[in-house]
Design a protein around this motif. Structure first.
Motif, PDB file in Angstrom:
ATOM      1  N   LYS A 140       0.810  -1.216   0.000  1.00  0.00           N
ATOM      2  CA  LYS A 140       0.000   0.000   0.000  1.00  0.00           C
ATOM      3  C   LYS A 140       0.844   1.268   0.000  1.00  0.00           C
ATOM      4  CE  LYS A 140      -3.817   2.305   2.182  1.00  0.00           C
ATOM      5  NZ  LYS A 140      -4.881   2.272   3.120  1.00  0.00           N
ATOM      6  N   GLN A 141       1.893   1.327   0.793  1.00  0.00           N
ATOM      7  CA  GLN A 141       2.712   2.541   0.862  1.00  0.00           C
ATOM      8  C   GLN A 141       3.390   2.823  -0.476  1.00  0.00           C
ATOM      9  OE1 GLN A 141       5.202   1.708   4.252  1.00  0.00           O
ATOM     10  NE2 GLN A 141       3.916   2.957   5.571  1.00  0.00           N
ATOM     11  N   ILE A 142       3.825   1.791  -1.157  1.00  0.00           N
ATOM     12  CA  ILE A 142       4.466   1.970  -2.461  1.00  0.00           C
ATOM     13  C   ILE A 142       3.465   2.530  -3.460  1.00  0.00           C
ATOM     14  CG2 ILE A 142       5.488   0.741  -4.427  1.00  0.00           C
ATOM     15  CD1 ILE A 142       6.691  -1.200  -2.289  1.00  0.00           C
ATOM     16  N   TYR A 143       2.258   1.972  -3.490  1.00  0.00           N
ATOM     17  CA  TYR A 143       1.244   2.450  -4.421  1.00  0.00           C
ATOM     18  C   TYR A 143       0.803   3.865  -4.079  1.00  0.00           C
ATOM     19  CZ  TYR A 143       0.937  -2.063  -6.688  1.00  0.00           C
ATOM     20  OH  TYR A 143       1.222  -3.184  -7.401  1.00  0.00           O
ATOM     21  N   GLU A 144       0.697   4.188  -2.809  1.00  0.00           N
ATOM     22  CA  GLU A 144       0.320   5.543  -2.407  1.00  0.00           C
ATOM     23  C   GLU A 144       1.343   6.552  -2.930  1.00  0.00           C
ATOM     24  OE1 GLU A 144      -2.374   6.695  -0.724  1.00  0.00           O
ATOM     25  OE2 GLU A 144      -3.272   4.711  -0.554  1.00  0.00           O
ATOM     26  N   LYS A 145       2.618   6.229  -2.815  1.00  0.00           N
ATOM     27  CA  LYS A 145       3.680   7.117  -3.298  1.00  0.00           C
ATOM     28  C   LYS A 145       3.605   7.239  -4.817  1.00  0.00           C
ATOM     29  CE  LYS A 145       7.314   9.649  -2.676  1.00  0.00           C
ATOM     30  NZ  LYS A 145       7.196  10.969  -2.116  1.00  0.00           N
ATOM     31  N   LEU A 146       3.388   6.140  -5.503  1.00  0.00           N
ATOM     32  CA  LEU A 146       3.257   6.161  -6.955  1.00  0.00           C
ATOM     33  C   LEU A 146       2.100   7.069  -7.383  1.00  0.00           C
ATOM     34  CD1 LEU A 146       3.956   4.994  -9.799  1.00  0.00           C
ATOM     35  CD2 LEU A 146       2.291   3.211  -9.299  1.00  0.00           C
ATOM     36  N   TYR A 147       0.951   6.900  -6.748  1.00  0.00           N
ATOM     37  CA  TYR A 147      -0.217   7.716  -7.071  1.00  0.00           C
ATOM     38  C   TYR A 147       0.061   9.189  -6.799  1.00  0.00           C
ATOM     39  CZ  TYR A 147      -2.590   3.191  -7.036  1.00  0.00           C
ATOM     40  OH  TYR A 147      -2.950   1.897  -7.272  1.00  0.00           O
ATOM     41  N   GLU A 148       0.742   9.463  -5.711  1.00  0.00           N
ATOM     42  CA  GLU A 148       1.091  10.839  -5.370  1.00  0.00           C
ATOM     43  C   GLU A 148       1.964  11.449  -6.476  1.00  0.00           C
ATOM     44  OE1 GLU A 148       4.127  12.751  -2.196  1.00  0.00           O
ATOM     45  OE2 GLU A 148       2.672  11.333  -1.371  1.00  0.00           O
ATOM     46  N   ASN A 149       2.903  10.669  -6.982  1.00  0.00           N
ATOM     47  CA  ASN A 149       3.824  11.157  -8.009  1.00  0.00           C
ATOM     48  C   ASN A 149       3.164  11.377  -9.364  1.00  0.00           C
ATOM     49  OD1 ASN A 149       5.994  11.205  -6.244  1.00  0.00           O
ATOM     50  ND2 ASN A 149       6.694   9.177  -6.807  1.00  0.00           N
TER      51      ASN A 149
END
Length: 41
Positions: free
Chosen positions: A21-30
């Motif tokens: 989840k944290q990886i995907y959250e960062k990706l979405y943020e970017n």
């Protein structure tokens, strides 16, 4: 009712998504600004 391959894989996918989840959250943020006002699959 016969399950499709997608039905069988869904629980695995869900666990993988939750564990990352944290990886995907960062990706979405970017990418949020890049995909704004676009249809993205």
């Amino acid at each position: 009712m016969k399950k499709s391959v997608w039905d069988l894989f869904a629980p695995v996918y869900e666990r993988a998504m939750k564990s990352q989840k944290q990886i995907y959250e960062k990706l979405y943020e970017n990418i949020r600004g890049v995909v704004k006002d676009k249809n993205v699959l």
